[in-house]
Structures are given as C-alpha cells and as structure tokens.
Write a protein that holds these residues in place. Structure first.
Motif, PDB file in Angstrom:
ATOM      1  N   ARG A  13       0.845  -1.178   0.000  1.00 16.06           N
ATOM      2  CA  ARG A  13       0.000   0.000   0.000  1.00 16.06           C
ATOM      3  C   ARG A  13       0.885   1.233   0.000  1.00 16.06           C
ATOM      4  NH1 ARG A  13      -3.489   2.282   4.516  1.00 16.06           N
ATOM      5  NH2 ARG A  13      -2.910   4.150   3.344  1.00 16.06           N
ATOM      6  N   THR A  14       0.284   2.362  -0.218  1.00 14.02           N
ATOM      7  CA  THR A  14       0.997   3.626  -0.144  1.00 14.02           C
ATOM      8  C   THR A  14       0.585   4.352   1.136  1.00 14.02           C
ATOM      9  OG1 THR A  14      -0.713   4.783  -1.404  1.00 14.02           O
ATOM     10  CG2 THR A  14       1.127   3.843  -2.651  1.00 14.02           C
ATOM     11  N   PHE A  15       1.436   5.298   1.548  1.00 12.42           N
ATOM     12  CA  PHE A  15       1.184   6.006   2.798  1.00 12.42           C
ATOM     13  C   PHE A  15       1.242   7.517   2.603  1.00 12.42           C
ATOM     14  CE2 PHE A  15       1.036   2.503   5.707  1.00 12.42           C
ATOM     15  CZ  PHE A  15       1.727   1.503   5.048  1.00 12.42           C
ATOM     16  N   ASN A  16       0.962   7.967   1.390  1.00 15.03           N
ATOM     17  CA  ASN A  16       1.010   9.396   1.142  1.00 15.03           C
ATOM     18  C   ASN A  16      -0.054  10.158   1.944  1.00 15.03           C
ATOM     19  OD1 ASN A  16       2.993   8.673  -0.614  1.00 15.03           O
ATOM     20  ND2 ASN A  16       1.980   9.415  -2.471  1.00 15.03           N
ATOM     21  N   ASP A  17      -1.027   9.427   2.477  1.00 20.13           N
ATOM     22  CA  ASP A  17      -2.070  10.061   3.289  1.00 20.13           C
ATOM     23  C   ASP A  17      -1.751   9.998   4.776  1.00 20.13           C
ATOM     24  OD1 ASP A  17      -4.446   7.334   3.766  1.00 20.13           O
ATOM     25  OD2 ASP A  17      -2.272   7.309   3.537  1.00 20.13           O
ATOM     26  N   GLY A  18      -0.583   9.493   5.105  1.00 21.31           N
ATOM     27  CA  GLY A  18      -0.262   9.302   6.507  1.00 21.31           C
ATOM     28  C   GLY A  18       1.105   9.857   6.870  1.00 21.31           C
ATOM     29  N   ILE A  19       1.776   9.167   7.764  1.00 18.74           N
ATOM     30  CA  ILE A  19       3.087   9.603   8.239  1.00 18.74           C
ATOM     31  C   ILE A  19       4.158   8.597   7.823  1.00 18.74           C
ATOM     32  CG2 ILE A  19       2.257  10.983  10.165  1.00 18.74           C
ATOM     33  CD1 ILE A  19       2.797   8.574  12.010  1.00 18.74           C
ATOM     34  N   GLN A  20       5.322   9.130   7.506  1.00 18.75           N
ATOM     35  CA  GLN A  20       6.462   8.307   7.112  1.00 18.75           C
ATOM     36  C   GLN A  20       7.685   8.847   7.855  1.00 18.75           C
ATOM     37  OE1 GLN A  20       5.377   9.416   3.041  1.00 18.75           O
ATOM     38  NE2 GLN A  20       5.613   7.280   2.475  1.00 18.75           N
ATOM     39  N   GLY A  21       8.217   8.037   8.731  1.00 23.92           N
ATOM     40  CA  GLY A  21       9.289   8.527   9.583  1.00 23.92           C
ATOM     41  C   GLY A  21      10.555   7.699   9.495  1.00 23.92           C
ATOM     42  N   TRP A  22      11.658   8.333   9.891  1.00 24.71           N
ATOM     43  CA  TRP A  22      12.942   7.669  10.048  1.00 24.71           C
ATOM     44  C   TRP A  22      13.343   7.758  11.522  1.00 24.71           C
ATOM     45  CZ3 TRP A  22      15.354   4.842   6.386  1.00 24.71           C
ATOM     46  CH2 TRP A  22      14.990   5.035   5.053  1.00 24.71           C
ATOM     47  N   PHE A  23      13.715   6.621  12.069  1.00 25.33           N
ATOM     48  CA  PHE A  23      14.169   6.543  13.446  1.00 25.33           C
ATOM     49  C   PHE A  23      15.547   5.883  13.455  1.00 25.33           C
ATOM     50  CE2 PHE A  23      10.336   7.592  15.913  1.00 25.33           C
ATOM     51  CZ  PHE A  23       9.394   7.586  14.901  1.00 25.33           C
ATOM     52  N   ARG A  24      16.249   6.067  14.545  1.00 25.25           N
ATOM     53  CA  ARG A  24      17.507   5.357  14.713  1.00 25.25           C
ATOM     54  C   ARG A  24      17.623   4.859  16.152  1.00 25.25           C
ATOM     55  NH1 ARG A  24      21.902  10.337  14.249  1.00 25.25           N
ATOM     56  NH2 ARG A  24      21.386  11.368  16.227  1.00 25.25           N
ATOM     57  N   GLN A  25      18.395   3.796  16.295  1.00 25.88           N
ATOM     58  CA  GLN A  25      18.623   3.235  17.615  1.00 25.88           C
ATOM     59  C   GLN A  25      20.064   2.778  17.717  1.00 25.88           C
ATOM     60  OE1 GLN A  25      15.853   0.177  18.788  1.00 25.88           O
ATOM     61  NE2 GLN A  25      16.244   0.600  20.948  1.00 25.88           N
ATOM     62  N   ALA A  26      20.780   3.396  18.629  1.00 27.87           N
ATOM     63  CA  ALA A  26      22.160   3.010  18.915  1.00 27.87           C
ATOM     64  C   ALA A  26      22.148   2.012  20.066  1.00 27.87           C
ATOM     65  CB  ALA A  26      22.978   4.239  19.270  1.00 27.87           C
ATOM     66  N   PRO A  27      23.191   1.197  20.205  1.00 28.71           N
ATOM     67  CA  PRO A  27      23.244   0.206  21.295  1.00 28.71           C
ATOM     68  C   PRO A  27      23.056   0.856  22.652  1.00 28.71           C
ATOM     69  CG  PRO A  27      24.960  -0.218  19.704  1.00 28.71           C
ATOM     70  CD  PRO A  27      24.346   1.084  19.301  1.00 28.71           C
ATOM     71  N   GLY A  28      22.126   0.312  23.435  1.00 21.27           N
ATOM     72  CA  GLY A  28      21.904   0.814  24.779  1.00 21.27           C
ATOM     73  C   GLY A  28      21.078   2.087  24.861  1.00 21.27           C
ATOM     74  N   LYS A  29      20.592   2.553  23.719  1.00 21.95           N
ATOM     75  CA  LYS A  29      19.818   3.795  23.709  1.00 21.95           C
ATOM     76  C   LYS A  29      18.413   3.546  23.180  1.00 21.95           C
ATOM     77  CE  LYS A  29      23.670   7.014  23.316  1.00 21.95           C
ATOM     78  NZ  LYS A  29      24.202   8.210  22.610  1.00 21.95           N
ATOM     79  N   ALA A  30      17.527   4.472  23.481  1.00 24.73           N
ATOM     80  CA  ALA A  30      16.151   4.374  23.003  1.00 24.73           C
ATOM     81  C   ALA A  30      16.077   4.731  21.523  1.00 24.73           C
ATOM     82  CB  ALA A  30      15.252   5.301  23.813  1.00 24.73           C
ATOM     83  N   ARG A  31      15.058   4.233  20.885  1.00 25.22           N
ATOM     84  CA  ARG A  31      14.825   4.578  19.486  1.00 25.22           C
ATOM     85  C   ARG A  31      14.388   6.038  19.409  1.00 25.22           C
ATOM     86  NH1 ARG A  31      11.883   0.173  15.809  1.00 25.22           N
ATOM     87  NH2 ARG A  31      13.555  -0.952  16.864  1.00 25.22           N
ATOM     88  N   GLU A  32      14.997   6.804  18.503  1.00 24.54           N
ATOM     89  CA  GLU A  32      14.686   8.217  18.421  1.00 24.54           C
ATOM     90  C   GLU A  32      14.338   8.632  16.997  1.00 24.54           C
ATOM     91  OE1 GLU A  32      17.873  10.961  19.195  1.00 24.54           O
ATOM     92  OE2 GLU A  32      19.366   9.793  18.080  1.00 24.54           O
ATOM     93  N   PHE A  33      13.431   9.571  16.906  1.00 27.63           N
ATOM     94  CA  PHE A  33      13.029  10.137  15.629  1.00 27.63           C
ATOM     95  C   PHE A  33      14.149  11.013  15.091  1.00 27.63           C
ATOM     96  CE2 PHE A  33      10.250  11.947  12.480  1.00 27.63           C
ATOM     97  CZ  PHE A  33      10.621  13.280  12.383  1.00 27.63           C
ATOM     98  N   VAL A  34      14.419  10.916  13.764  1.00 26.74           N
ATOM     99  CA  VAL A  34      15.399  11.812  13.159  1.00 26.74           C
ATOM    100  C   VAL A  34      14.779  12.692  12.071  1.00 26.74           C
ATOM    101  CG1 VAL A  34      17.455  10.466  13.740  1.00 26.74           C
ATOM    102  CG2 VAL A  34      16.237   9.964  11.640  1.00 26.74           C
ATOM    103  N   ALA A  35      13.898  12.146  11.254  1.00 30.01           N
ATOM    104  CA  ALA A  35      13.284  12.942  10.185  1.00 30.01           C
ATOM    105  C   ALA A  35      12.104  12.180   9.614  1.00 30.01           C
ATOM    106  CB  ALA A  35      14.289  13.258   9.089  1.00 30.01           C
ATOM    107  N   GLY A  36      11.244  12.888   8.879  1.00 29.68           N
ATOM    108  CA  GLY A  36      10.116  12.214   8.268  1.00 29.68           C
ATOM    109  C   GLY A  36       9.230  13.157   7.484  1.00 29.68           C
TER     110      GLY A  36
END
Length: 122
Positions: free
Chosen positions: A27-50
C-alpha cells in the motif's frame, strides 16, 4: 501484506554523506506519516526525520542542519544524511502509518522496516 524495505546503509567516514531509501510494498502512505528513526546500542529509538500527514518534511532539532527526508511520487521515502559524525552510528529504521498521527512517536507507527546499519568511522 504490507512490507517496508530499507536500503542504503553501510560504513562511511566522518564528514561524508549517505542516502537511505525505504520502499513500501502492499500500500501507499502518502495520506499518513512516514518517519525515520535510529537506535544506537543501549539507547532508546529516536526520531530523526520524516514526512508528516500534510506531506511536509520535518527533521529533529538535533540533526536539522544535516538530515533531511524526502518522498518520491511513487511513495518511496529517502533520508539524506550529510556531514555524518561517529555519534550518528546506529541502526536506522523507516516506519509508516496511515492517517494523521504523531510523526515523532514510535508508537504511532503501524509498520516498520527491518532496519539498516549505518556506521560512521572517525
């Protein structure tokens, strides 16, 4: 069945650029949200861009001058990362969800890619 597939990760020297891509199957998600997250060892997942549900690109304050998200007409999303630093080393995930949801919160996303490793050497 919806599936997100990321590509473009790898090993890069500090100061260089890297572009990640994420393709959605099912499916496509042009009507919704599309995000990029990152997670380093021992750290929480964090939003970077979207891309928010209005179609506007948004970047986290911590990377705003270096990271930017974009979307092609076919719905493929990209994350362009410039002037990379060793602290950017992490597994990067793309995530998508239909509808007007909170772009910044991992729990708002229904679908996740498998992640792609980005390693920045000093």
């Amino acid at each position: 069945q919806v599936r997100l597939v990321e590509s473009g990760g790898g090993l890069v020297q500090a100061g260089k650029s890297l572009k990640l891509s994420c393709v959605a199957f099912g499916r496509t998600f042009n009507d919704g949200i599309q995000g990029w997250f990152r997670q380093a060892p021992g750290k929480a997942r964090e939003f970077v861009a979207g891309i928010n549900f209005r179609g506007s690109p948004v970047s986290a304050d911590s990377v705003r001058d270096r990271f930017a998200s974009s979307r092609d007409e076919d719905g493929t999303v990209h994350l362009l990362m410039e002037n990379l630093k060793p602290e950017d080393t992490a597994v990067y995930y793309c995530a998508m969800s239909p509808g007007p949801r909170n772009l910044f919160t991992p729990r708002a996303y229904e679908y996740w890619g498998q992640g792609t490793q980005v390693t920045v050497s000093s």
